[in-house]
Design a protein around this motif. Structure first.
Motif, PDB file in Angstrom:
ATOM      1  N   UNK A   9       0.819  -1.212   0.000  1.00  0.00           N
ATOM      2  CA  UNK A   9       0.000   0.000   0.000  1.00  0.00           C
ATOM      3  C   UNK A   9       0.852   1.260   0.000  1.00  0.00           C
ATOM      4  N   UNK A  10       2.064   1.195   0.554  1.00  0.00           N
ATOM      5  CA  UNK A  10       2.961   2.348   0.492  1.00  0.00           C
ATOM      6  C   UNK A  10       3.318   2.668  -0.958  1.00  0.00           C
ATOM      7  N   UNK A  11       3.474   1.626  -1.774  1.00  0.00           N
ATOM      8  CA  UNK A  11       3.771   1.871  -3.188  1.00  0.00           C
ATOM      9  C   UNK A  11       2.617   2.587  -3.871  1.00  0.00           C
ATOM     10  N   UNK A  12       1.377   2.301  -3.421  1.00  0.00           N
ATOM     11  CA  UNK A  12       0.218   3.010  -3.969  1.00  0.00           C
ATOM     12  C   UNK A  12       0.209   4.472  -3.514  1.00  0.00           C
ATOM     13  N   UNK A  13       0.630   4.705  -2.268  1.00  0.00           N
ATOM     14  CA  UNK A  13       0.758   6.084  -1.780  1.00  0.00           C
ATOM     15  C   UNK A  13       1.801   6.828  -2.603  1.00  0.00           C
ATOM     16  N   UNK A  14       2.954   6.190  -2.816  1.00  0.00           N
ATOM     17  CA  UNK A  14       4.038   6.814  -3.577  1.00  0.00           C
ATOM     18  C   UNK A  14       3.610   7.135  -5.011  1.00  0.00           C
ATOM     19  N   UNK A  15       2.727   6.298  -5.559  1.00  0.00           N
ATOM     20  CA  UNK A  15       2.248   6.522  -6.927  1.00  0.00           C
ATOM     21  C   UNK A  15       1.119   7.546  -6.987  1.00  0.00           C
ATOM     22  N   UNK A  16       0.657   7.983  -5.821  1.00  0.00           N
ATOM     23  CA  UNK A  16      -0.427   8.962  -5.795  1.00  0.00           C
ATOM     24  C   UNK A  16      -1.813   8.363  -5.913  1.00  0.00           C
ATOM     25  N   UNK A  17      -1.934   7.040  -5.693  1.00  0.00           N
ATOM     26  CA  UNK A  17      -3.220   6.365  -5.831  1.00  0.00           C
ATOM     27  C   UNK A  17      -4.046   6.401  -4.548  1.00  0.00           C
ATOM     28  N   UNK A  18      -3.415   6.641  -3.429  1.00  0.00           N
ATOM     29  CA  UNK A  18      -4.139   6.747  -2.168  1.00  0.00           C
ATOM     30  C   UNK A  18      -3.333   7.625  -1.220  1.00  0.00           C
ATOM     31  N   UNK A  19      -4.011   8.113  -0.170  1.00  0.00           N
ATOM     32  CA  UNK A  19      -3.287   8.913   0.816  1.00  0.00           C
ATOM     33  C   UNK A  19      -2.896   8.041   2.009  1.00  0.00           C
ATOM     34  N   UNK A  20      -2.128   8.636   2.929  1.00  0.00           N
ATOM     35  CA  UNK A  20      -1.613   7.879   4.064  1.00  0.00           C
ATOM     36  C   UNK A  20      -2.724   7.368   4.953  1.00  0.00           C
ATOM     37  N   UNK A  75      -4.203   4.337   3.407  1.00  0.00           N
ATOM     38  CA  UNK A  75      -3.230   3.250   3.525  1.00  0.00           C
ATOM     39  C   UNK A  75      -3.297   2.609   4.901  1.00  0.00           C
ATOM     40  N   UNK A  76      -3.287   3.403   5.939  1.00  0.00           N
ATOM     41  CA  UNK A  76      -3.303   2.866   7.298  1.00  0.00           C
ATOM     42  C   UNK A  76      -4.575   2.070   7.563  1.00  0.00           C
ATOM     43  N   UNK A  77      -5.686   2.535   7.023  1.00  0.00           N
ATOM     44  CA  UNK A  77      -6.950   1.806   7.175  1.00  0.00           C
ATOM     45  C   UNK A  77      -6.862   0.430   6.506  1.00  0.00           C
ATOM     46  N   UNK A  78      -6.354   0.404   5.284  1.00  0.00           N
ATOM     47  CA  UNK A  78      -6.276  -0.858   4.541  1.00  0.00           C
ATOM     48  C   UNK A  78      -5.277  -1.823   5.173  1.00  0.00           C
TER      49      UNK A  78
END
Length: 218
Positions: A103-114, A117-120
């Protein structure tokens, strides 16, 4: 809302899914480069997976002595040694432990916020711990089936042939190739170029396997 699709892409898709056969006779002189096998696997892993945890793992067996080693484990099915490679599809039952990195990679790509991410991550850790090892095995077998078919279709689109194989001694395979207990064995897939075409098969009529809104059995 109705959408239009590119008819060329639809025809290409139809040819791939309709011409794919399970091929058991391969030309042993045909090799597939590791670069092209990697490209097919890269296309395969675009398949969906539970919580996007991507638990599939691949052991690519393309060295002839190792294919010979696999042959008796796979009940002497000749495609094991004649195909260009055998892909052992495995499922990591502990893939959920990598949720933070995924999920951090999705944050880095701009697909989700922190916050998302923490929820998922929390949901994944709690959910996969709760269902236990057997539940996680069920999940990775489903995900492994999805990625396996996508690999086979990718291979066919490139002009290669495949056969999915459940006929092998899973315990002997584990021992011979040092497969850890945390990995479920999904299937083997032989990939190469047919020396004989796969025989055509029939399918049940769609009316016999499809139900609308309620299941009707006799």
């Amino acid at each position: 809302m109705e959408t239009t699709v590119d008819k060329k892409n639809v025809r290409d898709y139809y040819s791939v899914v309709r011409e794919r056969r399970s091929v058991r006779h391969y030309d042993p002189s045909v090799k597939i480069s590791r670069e092209e096998l990697t490209e097919m696997l890269e296309e395969a892993v675009l398949a969906p997976s539970s919580s996007n945890l991507q638990p599939w793992r691949f052991l690519v067996i393309d060295e002839q002595p190792l294919k010979e080693k696999l042959l008796p484990i796979a009940y002497n099915q000749q495609q094991v040694v004649d195909a260009a490679a055998v892909i052992a599809v495995l499922g990591d039952k502990n893939a959920y432990l990598q949720a933070d990195a995924i999920y951090q990679s999705a944050v880095d790509a701009g697909y989700m916020d922190e916050e998302r991410k923490q929820l998922l991550v929390g949901n994944a850790l709690r959910g996969y711990e709760r269902i236990g090892e057997e539940g996680r095995k069920d999940v990775v077998l489903i995900d492994g089936g999805l990625v396996s078919l996508q690999f086979m279709l990718s291979a066919k689109a490139r002009g290669y042939d495949t056969v999915p194989m459940a006929g092998y001694n899973a315990q002997q395979f584990r021992e011979a190739f040092d497969i850890p207990d945390s990995y479920a064995t999904v299937m083997l897939i032989a990939v190469g170029k047919a020396s004989q075409p796969g025989h055509p098969t029939t399918r049940l009529p769609i009316e016999a396997v499809t139900f609308w809104n309620r299941l009707e059995t006799k």
